[in-house]
Design an enzyme around this catalytic site. Structure first.
Site, PDB file in Angstrom:
ATOM      1  N   ASN A 136       0.849  -1.273  -0.024  1.00 32.98           N
ATOM      2  CA  ASN A 136       0.078   0.003  -0.003  1.00 32.98           C
ATOM      3  C   ASN A 136       0.951   1.159  -0.086  1.00 32.98           C
ATOM      4  O   ASN A 136       0.199   2.286   0.129  1.00 32.98           O
ATOM      5  CB  ASN A 136      -1.012   0.016   1.103  1.00 32.98           C
ATOM      6  N   GLU A 143       1.567   4.401   7.469  1.00 34.09           N
ATOM      7  CA  GLU A 143       0.665   3.881   6.578  1.00 34.09           C
ATOM      8  C   GLU A 143      -0.092   5.268   5.912  1.00 34.09           C
ATOM      9  O   GLU A 143       0.114   6.338   6.278  1.00 34.09           O
ATOM     10  CB  GLU A 143      -0.485   3.127   7.471  1.00 34.09           C
TER      11      GLU A 143
END
Length: 241
Positions: A136, A143
């Site tokens: 991702n 993140e």
């Protein structure tokens, strides 16, 4: 950003190890930012082999690791403290007092994150930061989100990251839900960044890394602004570029 295209993971590991070895040779007391996971394992094996051949001396090297799971003791076989000893530190002549990893057991997250940022600063910053890349686009455990992270922080791992890491645990339920990670700011302040990417599952992240746009929804994309970033990627990881 400099891209080094390689055929496969074996060649990737050899190239990355040579870059790190050059850093250690040129500055024996350098500060290495180190990563865990499957991406750097081959690189560490190459560095161990170079040490065993008498080509490298790690006795003065200082290290700071990117991240650690919250709630795992350093002796837990899936902690990153254990990983680093098992995959690298126990096999070279590094002084363990010169190795640093975020404390995942400190009950005060804010205090631990502030301590780690102060530690990096006290070492004079990172000379070379080794990175993997998540499917991702995460670097460290930074993140995707609404803003790029600043200092070391405790973060909640995304479902996709926990799914990617469950192969190391008995089940998904055993994968920690949180981690403490060096911030994007500290990664960007490293004098040199070395990112390694292997496999087709990293292809979309590598595309975002190399061609943008720069957005916190693809954390790795910020490296386009780093003044000295080297990306070593194999053919599979570059398949979407």
């Amino acid at each position: 950003m400099r891209l080094i295209r390689v055929k496969d993971y074996e060649e990737l590991s050899a190239v990355a190890a040579r870059i790190i070895a050059a850093q250690v040779t040129l500055k024996p007391d350098c500060v290495l930012g180190l990563a865990t996971g499957s991406s750097p394992e081959g690189t560490y094996k190459q560095l161990i082999a170079a040490y065993e051949r008498g080509e490298l001396d790690f006795s003065q090297v200082r290290t700071v690791n990117l991240d650690e799971y919250v709630g795992l003791e350093p002796t837990h076989d899936q902690s990153y403290a254990y990983f680093m000893r098992d995959r690298l530190f126990d096999h070279i002549n590094i002084d363990l007092k010169n190795t640093n990893i975020p404390d995942g057991m400190n009950p005060d997250p804010a205090a631990e994150c502030a301590r780690y940022d102060a530690l990096i600063h006290s070492l004079g910053g990172i000379d070379l930061q080794l990175l993997g890349i998540g499917p991702n686009g995460h670097i460290g455990f930074n993140e995707p989100g609404e803003a790029f992270s600043l200092g070391t922080q405790q973060i909640e791992l995304t479902a996709s990251t926990r799914e990617a890491n469950k192969r190391f645990f008995a089940s998904l339920d055993d994968v920690p839900t949180h981690a403490r990670t060096t911030g994007t700011r500290e990664i960007m302040q490293a004098r040199r960044v070395l990112l390694v990417a292997s496999g087709a599952n990293k292809a979309q992240a590598v595309k975002g890394l190399l061609s943008g746009p720069v957005t916190p929804h693809m954390p790795c994309s910020i490296l386009q602004y780093h003044p000295d970033c080297i990306v070593v990627a194999d053919e599979a990881a570059l398949s979407a570029v």
